[in-house]
Structures are given as structure tokens and as C-alpha cells.
Motif scaffolding. Sequence first.
Motif, short mmCIF file in Angstrom:
data_model
loop_
_atom_site.label_atom_id
_atom_site.label_comp_id
_atom_site.label_asym_id
_atom_site.label_seq_id
_atom_site.Cartn_x
_atom_site.Cartn_y
_atom_site.Cartn_z
N ASP A 15 3.81 -19.25 8.47
CA ASP A 15 2.37 -19.35 8.29
C ASP A 15 1.68 -18.05 8.65
O ASP A 15 0.71 -17.63 8.00
CB ASP A 15 1.82 -20.50 9.13
N LYS A 16 2.18 -17.39 9.69
CA LYS A 16 1.60 -16.10 10.07
C LYS A 16 1.77 -15.08 8.94
O LYS A 16 0.84 -14.32 8.63
CB LYS A 16 2.27 -15.57 11.35
N LYS A 17 2.97 -15.07 8.34
CA LYS A 17 3.20 -14.13 7.24
C LYS A 17 2.26 -14.40 6.07
O LYS A 17 1.73 -13.47 5.45
CB LYS A 17 4.65 -14.24 6.78
N LYS A 18 2.04 -15.71 5.77
CA LYS A 18 1.13 -16.05 4.68
C LYS A 18 -0.28 -15.54 4.96
O LYS A 18 -0.96 -14.99 4.08
CB LYS A 18 1.10 -17.56 4.47
N VAL A 19 -0.72 -15.72 6.20
CA VAL A 19 -2.06 -15.27 6.57
C VAL A 19 -2.17 -13.75 6.41
O VAL A 19 -3.16 -13.22 5.86
CB VAL A 19 -2.39 -15.69 8.02
N PHE A 20 -1.15 -13.03 6.87
CA PHE A 20 -1.20 -11.57 6.77
C PHE A 20 -1.18 -11.10 5.30
O PHE A 20 -1.84 -10.12 4.95
CB PHE A 20 -0.04 -10.95 7.53
N ARG A 21 -0.43 -11.78 4.47
CA ARG A 21 -0.41 -11.37 3.07
C ARG A 21 -1.76 -11.59 2.40
O ARG A 21 -2.24 -10.76 1.62
CB ARG A 21 0.70 -12.14 2.35
N LYS A 22 -2.39 -12.72 2.73
CA LYS A 22 -3.74 -12.95 2.20
C LYS A 22 -4.71 -11.90 2.74
O LYS A 22 -5.59 -11.41 2.03
CB LYS A 22 -4.22 -14.35 2.58
N VAL A 71 -4.72 -0.46 8.81
CA VAL A 71 -3.45 -0.11 9.46
C VAL A 71 -3.02 -1.20 10.44
O VAL A 71 -1.84 -1.53 10.56
CB VAL A 71 -3.57 1.25 10.17
N ARG A 72 -3.97 -1.80 11.13
CA ARG A 72 -3.65 -2.85 12.09
C ARG A 72 -2.99 -4.04 11.40
O ARG A 72 -2.04 -4.62 11.92
CB ARG A 72 -4.92 -3.30 12.83
N LEU A 73 -3.52 -4.44 10.26
CA LEU A 73 -2.94 -5.56 9.54
C LEU A 73 -1.53 -5.23 9.05
O LEU A 73 -0.61 -6.06 9.14
CB LEU A 73 -3.83 -5.94 8.37
N TRP A 74 -1.34 -4.01 8.53
CA TRP A 74 -0.01 -3.61 8.07
C TRP A 74 0.99 -3.62 9.23
O TRP A 74 2.12 -4.12 9.09
CB TRP A 74 -0.05 -2.24 7.43
N LYS A 75 0.59 -3.07 10.37
CA LYS A 75 1.50 -3.01 11.51
C LYS A 75 1.86 -4.41 12.01
O LYS A 75 3.01 -4.71 12.31
CB LYS A 75 0.87 -2.20 12.65
N ALA A 76 0.84 -5.29 12.09
CA ALA A 76 1.10 -6.66 12.54
C ALA A 76 2.00 -7.40 11.56
O ALA A 76 2.88 -8.18 11.97
CB ALA A 76 -0.22 -7.40 12.72
N ALA A 77 1.81 -7.18 10.25
CA ALA A 77 2.65 -7.85 9.27
C ALA A 77 4.07 -7.31 9.30
O ALA A 77 5.05 -8.08 9.16
CB ALA A 77 2.04 -7.67 7.89
N ILE A 78 4.24 -6.02 9.49
CA ILE A 78 5.57 -5.41 9.49
C ILE A 78 6.38 -5.86 10.71
O ILE A 78 7.59 -6.03 10.64
CB ILE A 78 5.44 -3.88 9.43
N GLU A 79 5.70 -6.07 11.83
CA GLU A 79 6.40 -6.49 13.05
C GLU A 79 7.09 -7.83 12.88
O GLU A 79 8.06 -8.13 13.58
CB GLU A 79 5.42 -6.54 14.22
N LEU A 80 6.62 -8.67 11.95
CA LEU A 80 7.21 -10.00 11.74
C LEU A 80 8.38 -9.98 10.76
O LEU A 80 9.06 -11.00 10.61
CB LEU A 80 6.13 -10.96 11.23
N GLU A 81 8.60 -8.85 10.09
CA GLU A 81 9.60 -8.81 9.05
C GLU A 81 10.93 -8.26 9.57
O GLU A 81 11.00 -7.59 10.60
CB GLU A 81 9.10 -7.92 7.89
N GLU A 82 11.97 -8.55 8.82
CA GLU A 82 13.29 -7.98 9.07
C GLU A 82 13.31 -6.52 8.62
O GLU A 82 12.43 -6.09 7.84
CB GLU A 82 14.35 -8.78 8.32
N ARG A 133 10.96 -2.27 5.48
CA ARG A 133 10.98 -1.01 4.72
C ARG A 133 10.19 -1.15 3.42
O ARG A 133 9.46 -0.23 3.03
CB ARG A 133 12.43 -0.62 4.44
N VAL A 134 10.33 -2.29 2.75
CA VAL A 134 9.58 -2.52 1.52
C VAL A 134 8.08 -2.54 1.80
O VAL A 134 7.27 -1.93 1.08
CB VAL A 134 10.04 -3.83 0.86
N LEU A 135 7.71 -3.24 2.87
CA LEU A 135 6.29 -3.31 3.23
C LEU A 135 5.76 -1.93 3.60
O LEU A 135 4.62 -1.58 3.26
CB LEU A 135 6.09 -4.27 4.41
#
Length: 951
Positions: free
Chosen positions: A398-405, A414-425, A430-432
Motif C-alpha cells: 500500500d505504501k508503494k501504491k501511495v508513492f507511485r500515485k 526528491v523526497r518522494l523519490w528517495k522514500a519510494a526507492i527505500e522500499l524497493e529491492e 535501480r530502475v526507479l
Amino acid sequence: MATTIPGSLVNKAKKHFMGMPAPTGYVPGVGRGATGFTTRSDIGPAKDSTDVPETGAGPPPKKAKDDDENEELNDNNYDEFEGYSGSLFSKDPYDEEDEEADKIYNMVDDKIDERRKDHREKKYKVAIEKYRKERPKIQQEFSDLKRQLSNVTEDEWAAIPEVGDSRNKAKRNARAEKFTPMTDSMLAMASSYGETGSTLDGRVQSGMMSTIGGMQSTMGGMMSTLGGGLLSSGWQTGMKTGTASSDLDLIKIGQARNKIMDIKLNQVSDSVTGQTVVDPKGYLTDLQSMIPQYGGDISDIKKARMLLKSVRETNPKHPPAWVASARLEEVVGKLQVARNLIMEGCDHNKKSEDIWLEAVRLHPPETSKSIVAAAVRSLPHSVRIWLKAADIEVDVKDKKKVFRKALEQVPTSVRLWKAAIELEEPEDARVLLTRAVECCSSSTELWLALARLESYENARKVLNRAREHIPTDRHIWLSAARLEETRGQSDMVDKIVERALTSLKANMVDMNREHWLKDAVDAEEAGCKLTAQAIISNVLGFNVEEEDKKATWMEDAESFERQGAVACARAVYGVMLREMATKKSIWLAAAHFEKQHGTTEDYSSLLERATAAVPHAETLWLMHAKSKWMGGDVEQARAILAKAFEHNANSEEIWLAAVKLESENGQFARARRLLERARKNAPSARIWMKSARLEWALKELEAGKKILAEAIEIYPDAPKLHMMMGQILEEEGKFDEARKVYTGGVKKCPHSIPLWILLSRLEESQKHTIKARCDLEKGRLRNPKVDALWLEAVRLEKRAGTRELAAERMARALQECEGSGILWAEAIWLEDRHGRRAKSIDALKKCEHDPQVLLATARLLWSERKVKKAREWFERAIKVDTDLGDAFCHWLKFEQCHGTQEEQDKVVSRCNKYEPRHGELWTKYSKNVANWRKTSEEILRMATDEVSIPT
């Protein structure tokens, strides 16, 4: 008509003023010396301040003299230095020039006062100390007695009689005030007292009694009993001011109380099939929630509510007013009111981030989701609200969905990108990041993060693109340098740092030296030492003047060493040695650094370069030779000393180092030849002394005495020659000759303290105690305020068994040498056991940082079996003076008694590291010729065996 003549004119004996009022201020008999007195009748009645003053009642007041008349400007009132006592210009106006002149004079006075300030304060301090010594306070006089109270046992304390109370029994045992509870009927009667009633008595209403004629009457509220006599000890009246009876109804009070309790129980109860069940835990929890948490004044809360309400009504579009109102209600415990207020504020201010975030905070999670959804609809580009929306979610998906929206709405955050990247593998991250650097091309962090996730070739491309987008950020260049170093491309590191500096200067970037040096430390911590050294090499000279380079760079090297950045410090020394290759102090500092942090090979190679750069520095040659000798290469050490002779001919230090090298390795014949050549080529008292000491150590006493005799003739004012001659004669048992040598020595060298002490000990060893005292007294007369002579005098009396004389000598010694640590240390152990703690406190006040006092305090704590504190004080004594061998001896003995083997090894290793050379117990073994080839550890073990456990 006959004329009437006044009797006063007819009677000549009667005065004409008789019967007339006396003039003002007249006192009868004052002309003949009589003194009168005045009474109130003479003065008359007092006058009010509003009365009109009488005119012509007395002589006119004297006119005040002018200031000119008061001034006495005659010669008697004039001083040649001070001038007139008064001011000649006191009546003139005070203008700006006068003020400026006064300021200048005041500044001159202050400057003159500052010149003598230190002397005056020192003189005042000495006077105060002298005054306190001569007239001590009563508290100070009884300080020793107060300290002795700590040794009083509980039984002795209980045996002290109590102070008696001289008051009588009634005052000593005063009764406590007693209170008797009143009954409800009496309280009701008291409450109704003073009220008036308009009802008649029942007997009167029934006709059985009359209110007019009869023995009893109730007229006017009075009750009187008449007949047969007047029973009127007083009228019994009860005046009532009310119009109705108001007796307390206790039954109704009890009913009301039960009703309130019933309501409270109903609030926390649960009805189950007609039965009321109360949960004890829930009941107590609810009662706790009813307790107000706010401890302030209620009136302040009301005022705050009124003010905030006024602000909200005046300007409902002001979000801070709604937030403050909600928080006020939250503080006082009215959470629901706070929620209602904040939601009302959200309706009025839909474009305010703060008010939406406050609403989310105040509501529970299940409600806050709907509030966040409304906030996102109102503010779709608010980064803070999107982050809050993601924070509310529990599931990672659900967090990932919120960040993508959120990134769809705000792709440049930049804050949103960093927060979203921290949740990814890593792969998804790298793709993000690839997409993130396209949207936020000015973010250095995103570029560097992408470079870390890419392969070496792709990372280089990423960093090149990053430099194109952000040409003013040094971190991208430094990351490129680290990347090359990790791939083994060491030759590229320095080039990249140089290009970075050139590029940044071309882009007009301010070069902050401190930031670059911090980057060097960070690079070393990351394991990139070449990058750190390249930064130091290229940045160290930024904004440093030529004359300040040496001092500034030395501070930088010491700072890096304290931070543990060894590579950075080594790089700083490298730069300094390249630019200041002829500075001996820099080579010495670099050598000490390498000895402590580097390898043996690095240390030797540095000293080899140092001797080549500064060939006339004897210390560097000696350090180089010693390093080779300690490494076991004696031949190389000899070769180094031979080269040293070429550049430093007839150097005493090099001669003695060569002698020591040969003697330590058993080459005594070569050592003798070297000393003989030294006495011819570079004669000095030290060379002669070392020659005699070598013969003494080899048991060639006659040769040693011969050398000393020649040396004394050449250098009669060298005290060590006399001492060695006397000690050799004492060893041979020739005490009379030794006495002659010592006596001649003190005549030639009257200020040599060890000579006086040796002479005294010689007399003492021959049972001539009185002569020993006389010698010490002579030494003190020639050398006043020398603590070593006083200490020897005290110990002489102790060894003679006269403790009273020892205490008297110690008192005089402390008066003359008040700041001597060795005397205070001896004074502690001169006291009895119960007085040592007080004496140690006095010693610490006088000599707080003296190693001898610290060592004595540690031993005192050891005697009291306070192991932990004693170990701390031993540590403190070593830190203050690492050259005091006695501290290591006592500390090792302490660890042998109370420590582990690891702690003992720690003491021995520190002793080997510092190689102490001083201390009374230490020099007793280190100066002994029998131990001339012993190491520091061996001397430490021998001296420790002599240390006794303090009691």
C-alpha cells in the motif's frame, strides 16, 4: 472739663511697658545669663498647614550667601599639585568638549590602573593569605576536629548525652488541640440561627395561649417569663432575618449523593440479561481518563479560548488559529472538541497543509485515511501530505501504491523519490533511480545512488552525465575518484581531483578548505586512502599565507591524528616535507608519527630521508641508528653513526651513542677506544664521567678513580664527578676519603643538592646523626626553599626514631616550600592513620596536579582497600607525568595484589613505551652500576619487589 492723666505717668515707680505683650522671641532673664524652657502653653496651639502665616512675626530671614562668597580662593586653600580644593569652573556650562575631556582623563586613569592591576591583585592576595594565616576563622581552627568526627563509632555517638530541656512539664508536653465533631442537628440549628419566622406557635393558634395577656408572651420576637418574680437574667432573643424556615434535609442530601453515584455507575456498566456487570479494569481506566491532565490555571485556559475564538471569528481563513485552538483543547483533555475544531478549520482552509496534517494527527488511523484522501483531493501537489498518506499505511504494498500515485502528481520531488526507492529491492531501485535522475536531474544524491547500483562502466557514464547536469558539485568528482580507486586505477585518482579543482574554479565555485579536508577524512573512512591523499595534496595550501603554512599544517596533521585519519595525517606530513625539507622540527614530528602509527620499514626509510635532508641534525642520526640497533642490525647502526661523524665532527651526543652501542653489545675494548678518542677530540665533563662510569661498571675501580681524579682537576665545578668519586670510595669502604671528596665537592659546587644529601647520608651511615643534621642545615642555608633538603631532614629524623622532630621539620618545610608536592606526599604518610585523609585533602588543594601527591593519594586509597578508586588515581598520576618511574612501580605492585594478569601486562607495556627515568625508587636501581645493562621492564620488576603494601 478736667483731663485724666494715666496712672503710669503719675506713678513714676511703674514701668511704661508693664501690661504690654512681650516681643517675639523674648526669653526672660537671657540678658543676665539665665536659660529658660518652653512648654506647649508658651508655644500656643498647633497650626494647620492651611493657616495663613503671620506677617511681621519675626526678623526677616538671612539672605543665603552666593557660591562666590563660599569659595575660599586664598593661598591657604591652594595645593601645588591638586590646585584649589573646590572647582573654579563649577558654575560654567558643561558642554561636549568637557564631556570628551572627562572621557579622555578617565581612559588615561583606567590605563594607568591596568598597569598595576596584576601587581596590586597579587599583593592583595598575598596580604589576604597572610592575614588568614595570622587570624584564621574559628571554622578553620576546628576543621581538623570536624574531620575526626568521621571516625566516631555509633556506640560513641549514642553515648553522647542529650541536651536537657529546662522548661516545665506543661510546656514540654503540650497537649494537642482536640476537636469534637458536631452532630447534624447542631449544624442545622446553627445554620437557621439569625433568621426571622412569621408563623405563630401552635398553642396560640389553637387558643390555648394568648399573645397579649398572660404569663407568657411572644410579642416582637421576645420571650419573657413574668409572674411571681422577674426571671430576667437576660432576654433570650432569636432575631431571624429570613422569611421562611430552611432546615437542612439530610435525607434529600443522601438521596442526591446516591443518585450521582448511580449515574456514574451507569456510565461504566454493561447490562447483560437484566444484570449490571461492572468491569473493574475498564472502570478504573475510565476514572483515570476523567482526571484532567492539565496542571495550569483554569482562568488562563478560559482566556486562551476567548482569544482564539476571537481570532477564528475575525479571520476564519487563518490556519494557525484553528491549529492552536485544537491543540489547546487537546492539552486540557477535550480531544473530541479538538477534533471538531480542526475539522471545521479544514472546511474553512482547504489549501493549508498544516491544518490537514494536524487533523490527521488528532484522529485515529481508521478515520485519518479518509481525512488524508480529502487532503490529497484539495492539495494534490503537497509532498508532505503524500508522505503522511504513505506513513499511515501499514502494508508495504500500500505504501508503494501511495508513492507511485504521489510521483505521478509530483514527479520532481526528491523526497518522494528517495522514500519510494527505500522500499524497493536493488534491481527495482535501480530502475526507479534511472527515472528519478531524469525527473530530478539537479539532485546529487540520486545520481550518486544510481552510480553505486550500476556496474563500473555504467557508473562512469552516470557520473559523467551527472557532471554535465551539476557542474558545481564536488561530491560527483570525488565519487568518480573513489570509483577509480576501487577498480585499481590509482593513476587516475590524482588526475580526477586536479580536474575537479580546475572545473569548479572555472564555474566560480567557492573553495572551502575545511569542507575539502572533511571530504578527505570521509574518503579514508570509506577505505579510499589514495583519494584522501590526493585531496590533501591539492587542497592543503588553499587560503594559507606563506608565513602561516608551518603552524597551520602542523595543526592539521595533529587534528587528523586525533580523528584517527592516519593516511590524511601522513599526506599532510608528506606535503610539509616536500615544501620544507630543511626544517628539523618537521622531520622530528613526522618521525614520531611514523614510529607510533607506521611500520618499522616506514620509520627507517623516513629517518634515512631525514638524515640526507638535514645532515647536521644530531637527533635524527641518533634516532636512525637506534632504530637499526633495536631491529638487531648492529652493523648498519655503526655505519649510520660513522656517517653522522662525517657531518657532525666531535659531536658529544654521537660519541656517547657510539660508546653505548658498543658497550651494550659487549664490545668494551672498542667502547674504551672510542671514549679515549672522545676525551682527546671532544673533551667535556660528560665524556669524562661516562669514561669513569664504564670502568666502574666493569669493576675497574682504580682506572675509574684515576680518570675521575684527572676530570676533577680539569672540571672542578662538575658535581657528578665528585659524586661518582665519593660513591666509588664508599664502595671500597674508604669512608674518610669519601667524606673529604664530598666536602670538597660541596665547597666547589655549593648548589648541588645531591652532593649535600650524599654527604649527610655518609655521616648517618657512620652513626654521626648530629653531623648529618648539621650538613643538611648548611645545605639549606646555602640553598633556601629546596624541598629535597627538607625531605631528607624529615626522613633523617624518622630513621633516627624522633617522630616529634620529624613533624616539626615537616611543618617548617611546608611553610617554606608550600607548593612542593613531594613534601606534601611525605606529610600524608607522616600522619597517623586517622589523619591521613585530611592531610591528603590539604595536599590536593595545594598541589592538585602534582604526580607525587596523586601517587600518595592512590596509595592511601589502596590502604583503605578502595580498589577501583585507587586504580583511577594511579592512572591519573601516570597521565600527569609519564617519566615518573615510582608511579609504575607502585601501580604494578597494586595490580599484583588486586588485579588480573592482563592489567599487570598493561602496566608493564606502558612502562616500556614511556621508558621513565626519574623517581626516587626508580633511580635507586636504574643508576646502580650493577644494573647498567638492564631494560626498563627488568628495573620495573626489581623496584616493584621493594614496594611494600601500604597499611
